[in-house]
Write a protein that holds these residues in place. Structure first.
Motif, PDB file in Angstrom:
ATOM      1  N   PRO A   1       0.814  -1.220   0.000  1.00 24.78           N
ATOM      2  CA  PRO A   1       0.000   0.000   0.000  1.00 24.78           C
ATOM      3  C   PRO A   1       0.850   1.274   0.000  1.00 24.78           C
ATOM      4  CG  PRO A   1      -0.926  -1.594   1.525  1.00 24.78           C
ATOM      5  CD  PRO A   1       0.401  -2.131   1.092  1.00 24.78           C
ATOM      6  N   ALA A   2       1.979   1.256   0.733  1.00 27.19           N
ATOM      7  CA  ALA A   2       2.849   2.432   0.762  1.00 27.19           C
ATOM      8  C   ALA A   2       3.455   2.691  -0.606  1.00 27.19           C
ATOM      9  CB  ALA A   2       3.953   2.250   1.803  1.00 27.19           C
ATOM     10  N   LEU A   3       3.851   1.620  -1.305  1.00 27.25           N
ATOM     11  CA  LEU A   3       4.399   1.765  -2.662  1.00 27.25           C
ATOM     12  C   LEU A   3       3.353   2.328  -3.612  1.00 27.25           C
ATOM     13  CD1 LEU A   3       6.408  -1.581  -2.952  1.00 27.25           C
ATOM     14  CD2 LEU A   3       7.371   0.720  -3.073  1.00 27.25           C
ATOM     15  N   ILE A   4       2.137   1.792  -3.520  1.00 21.90           N
ATOM     16  CA  ILE A   4       1.054   2.267  -4.390  1.00 21.90           C
ATOM     17  C   ILE A   4       0.754   3.733  -4.097  1.00 21.90           C
ATOM     18  CG2 ILE A   4      -1.375   1.989  -5.011  1.00 21.90           C
ATOM     19  CD1 ILE A   4      -1.061  -0.996  -4.223  1.00 21.90           C
ATOM     20  N   ALA A   5       0.707   4.082  -2.811  1.00 22.84           N
ATOM     21  CA  ALA A   5       0.433   5.468  -2.432  1.00 22.84           C
ATOM     22  C   ALA A   5       1.493   6.395  -2.998  1.00 22.84           C
ATOM     23  CB  ALA A   5       0.366   5.596  -0.912  1.00 22.84           C
TER      24      ALA A   5
ATOM     25  N   ALA B   1       1.933  10.741  -9.356  1.00 20.58           N
ATOM     26  CA  ALA B   1       1.089  11.006 -10.523  1.00 20.58           C
ATOM     27  C   ALA B   1       0.199  12.225 -10.307  1.00 20.58           C
ATOM     28  CB  ALA B   1       0.239   9.778 -10.838  1.00 20.58           C
ATOM     29  N   ILE B   2      -0.270  12.400  -9.084  1.00 23.98           N
ATOM     30  CA  ILE B   2      -1.087  13.574  -8.764  1.00 23.98           C
ATOM     31  C   ILE B   2      -0.230  14.832  -8.803  1.00 23.98           C
ATOM     32  CG2 ILE B   2      -2.367  14.729  -6.910  1.00 23.98           C
ATOM     33  CD1 ILE B   2      -3.328  11.905  -6.047  1.00 23.98           C
ATOM     34  N   ALA B   3       0.975  14.741  -8.246  1.00 21.71           N
ATOM     35  CA  ALA B   3       1.859  15.911  -8.155  1.00 21.71           C
ATOM     36  C   ALA B   3       2.247  16.437  -9.526  1.00 21.71           C
ATOM     37  CB  ALA B   3       3.104  15.564  -7.354  1.00 21.71           C
TER      38      ALA B   3
ATOM     39  N   ALA C   1      -6.348  -0.654 -10.470  1.00 20.15           N
ATOM     40  CA  ALA C   1      -5.854  -1.973 -10.093  1.00 20.15           C
ATOM     41  C   ALA C   1      -5.298  -2.706 -11.317  1.00 20.15           C
ATOM     42  CB  ALA C   1      -6.980  -2.783  -9.455  1.00 20.15           C
ATOM     43  N   ARG C   2      -5.995  -2.602 -12.434  1.00 18.95           N
ATOM     44  CA  ARG C   2      -5.535  -3.254 -13.660  1.00 18.95           C
ATOM     45  C   ARG C   2      -4.256  -2.588 -14.176  1.00 18.95           C
ATOM     46  NH1 ARG C   2      -9.865  -2.769 -16.170  1.00 18.95           N
ATOM     47  NH2 ARG C   2      -9.414  -0.888 -17.373  1.00 18.95           N
ATOM     48  N   GLU C   3      -4.232  -1.248 -14.168  1.00 18.27           N
ATOM     49  CA  GLU C   3      -3.080  -0.520 -14.698  1.00 18.27           C
ATOM     50  C   GLU C   3      -1.817  -0.759 -13.863  1.00 18.27           C
ATOM     51  OE1 GLU C   3      -1.852   4.119 -15.796  1.00 18.27           O
ATOM     52  OE2 GLU C   3      -3.905   3.604 -15.207  1.00 18.27           O
ATOM     53  N   LEU C   4      -1.980  -0.796 -12.539  1.00 14.66           N
ATOM     54  CA  LEU C   4      -0.835  -0.969 -11.647  1.00 14.66           C
ATOM     55  C   LEU C   4      -0.467  -2.433 -11.435  1.00 14.66           C
ATOM     56  CD1 LEU C   4      -1.824   1.678  -8.941  1.00 14.66           C
ATOM     57  CD2 LEU C   4       0.054   1.874 -10.578  1.00 14.66           C
TER      58      LEU C   4
ATOM     59  N   GLY D   1      -7.394  -4.722  -2.643  1.00 15.99           N
ATOM     60  CA  GLY D   1      -7.237  -4.502  -1.208  1.00 15.99           C
ATOM     61  C   GLY D   1      -6.158  -3.476  -0.883  1.00 15.99           C
ATOM     62  N   PRO D   2      -4.896  -3.729  -1.291  1.00 17.00           N
ATOM     63  CA  PRO D   2      -3.849  -2.747  -1.013  1.00 17.00           C
ATOM     64  C   PRO D   2      -4.075  -1.420  -1.730  1.00 17.00           C
ATOM     65  CG  PRO D   2      -2.999  -4.570  -2.344  1.00 17.00           C
ATOM     66  CD  PRO D   2      -4.347  -4.970  -1.868  1.00 17.00           C
ATOM     67  N   LEU D   3      -4.738  -1.458  -2.901  1.00 18.43           N
ATOM     68  CA  LEU D   3      -5.048  -0.211  -3.602  1.00 18.43           C
ATOM     69  C   LEU D   3      -6.000   0.636  -2.768  1.00 18.43           C
ATOM     70  CD1 LEU D   3      -4.986   1.686  -6.035  1.00 18.43           C
ATOM     71  CD2 LEU D   3      -6.787   0.282  -7.082  1.00 18.43           C
ATOM     72  N   ARG D   4      -7.019  -0.006  -2.195  1.00 17.51           N
ATOM     73  CA  ARG D   4      -7.968   0.735  -1.353  1.00 17.51           C
ATOM     74  C   ARG D   4      -7.247   1.354  -0.155  1.00 17.51           C
ATOM     75  NH1 ARG D   4     -11.544  -3.945  -1.755  1.00 17.51           N
ATOM     76  NH2 ARG D   4     -13.047  -3.591  -3.436  1.00 17.51           N
ATOM     77  N   GLU D   5      -6.326   0.588   0.440  1.00 16.44           N
ATOM     78  CA  GLU D   5      -5.582   1.105   1.594  1.00 16.44           C
ATOM     79  C   GLU D   5      -4.733   2.309   1.187  1.00 16.44           C
ATOM     80  OE1 GLU D   5      -2.230  -0.334   4.834  1.00 16.44           O
ATOM     81  OE2 GLU D   5      -3.517  -1.859   3.875  1.00 16.44           O
ATOM     82  N   ALA D   6      -4.110   2.219   0.018  1.00 18.31           N
ATOM     83  CA  ALA D   6      -3.292   3.335  -0.462  1.00 18.31           C
ATOM     84  C   ALA D   6      -4.149   4.567  -0.713  1.00 18.31           C
ATOM     85  CB  ALA D   6      -2.574   2.927  -1.750  1.00 18.31           C
ATOM     86  N   MET D   7      -5.309   4.370  -1.308  1.00 16.58           N
ATOM     87  CA  MET D   7      -6.195   5.500  -1.600  1.00 16.58           C
ATOM     88  C   MET D   7      -6.739   6.111  -0.308  1.00 16.58           C
ATOM     89  SD  MET D   7      -8.028   3.889  -4.991  1.00 16.58           S
ATOM     90  CE  MET D   7      -8.943   5.289  -5.572  1.00 16.58           C
ATOM     91  N   GLN D   8      -6.937   5.267   0.705  1.00 14.76           N
ATOM     92  CA  GLN D   8      -7.372   5.770   2.001  1.00 14.76           C
ATOM     93  C   GLN D   8      -6.298   6.665   2.620  1.00 14.76           C
ATOM     94  OE1 GLN D   8     -10.317   5.648   3.443  1.00 14.76           O
ATOM     95  NE2 GLN D   8      -9.565   6.811   5.204  1.00 14.76           N
ATOM     96  N   ARG D   9      -5.041   6.274   2.447  1.00 17.85           N
ATOM     97  CA  ARG D   9      -3.935   7.107   2.941  1.00 17.85           C
ATOM     98  C   ARG D   9      -3.961   8.488   2.278  1.00 17.85           C
ATOM     99  NH1 ARG D   9       1.571   3.502   3.767  1.00 17.85           N
ATOM    100  NH2 ARG D   9       0.584   1.662   4.682  1.00 17.85           N
TER     101      ARG D   9
END
Length: 220
Positions: A16-20, A26-28, A44-47, A52-60
């Motif tokens: 999740p930290a890596l995804i975040a 990408a946002i910056a 999820a498909r692109e990355l 699950g970990p994607l949702r956690e990263a987005m929550q961060r």
């Protein structure tokens, strides 16, 4: 030998930290512009990751204020509204001016000026493209280093939480510079004031520099 509890093993960065970090980058840099929607299934498909970990990263990123949830619609990149921009610059100015005062109080102005000459040289080298990525990255490095040179871990931590929004603002300023002359001159004057141990002038110049950036964003 004094006994003590064992230290925990050094953990690698979690998925999740890596995804975040990837999404933050990408946002910056504008790949996900302000106001754009982040679609979980597509990401999820692109990355190539599970949801699950994607949702956690987005929550961060939501907790950091970079993503905003809209009821029944999903998550969107924060928009650089006038209120958001003003508030971000209020926080940024408070942290960076505190860093300048700390540098002055410790007599570290000349050393700081020497260190800041490095990103300043990068800005000069990138001057032919006044709205390009290189000069923006050098500009950001200048301000990161300014806070680091204060020697305050807490100021550096607070500045770190603002970095992605600062990068978004620098991306938003692209196209507002006819040349790099004024942008570079503002940084040169701050460095000169620090080198002369004039922290009051350096702070006044920094506030003026922040005001210029704020106006460029609001007038874009």
């Amino acid at each position: 030998m004094v006994s003590r509890p064992a230290l925990p093993p050094v953990a690698q960065e979690s998925t999740p930290a890596l995804i975040a970090r990837v999404l933050r980058e990408a946002i910056a840099d504008g790949r996900f512009p302000p106001g754009s929607q982040l679609v979980e299934q597509e990401l999820a498909r692109e990355l190539g990751v599970s949801r699950g970990p994607l949702r956690e990263a987005m929550q961060r990123l939501t907790q950091e204020g970079l993503l905003v949830g809209r009821r029944n619609r999903g998550l969107f990149v924060m928009e650089l509204t006038e209120d958001a921009v003003r508030d971000m610059y209020l926080a940024r100015e408070a942290v960076e001016c505190a860093a300048v005062r700390r540098i002055g109080a410790t007599g570290a102005g000349p050393r700081a000026a020497e260190a800041l000459a490095v990103p300043l040289a990068r800005m000069r080298a990138a001057a032919p493209d006044p709205n390009g990525r290189e000069i923006s990255e050098a500009d950001l490095h200048f301000h990161e280093l300014l806070v680091e040179l204060s020697g305050s871990p807490r100021l550096l931590n607070m500045h770190g939480t603002l970095l992605t929004q600062i990068r978004m603002s620098l991306t938003g300023m692209q196209g507002t510079y006819g040349s790099a002359d004024a942008r570079i001159r503002e940084h040169v004057e701050i460095v000169e004031a620090l080198g002369a141990q004039d922290a009051d002038r350096a702070e006044t110049l920094l506030r003026a520099h922040m005001q210029d950036g704020l106006e460029r964003l609001l007038d874009r």
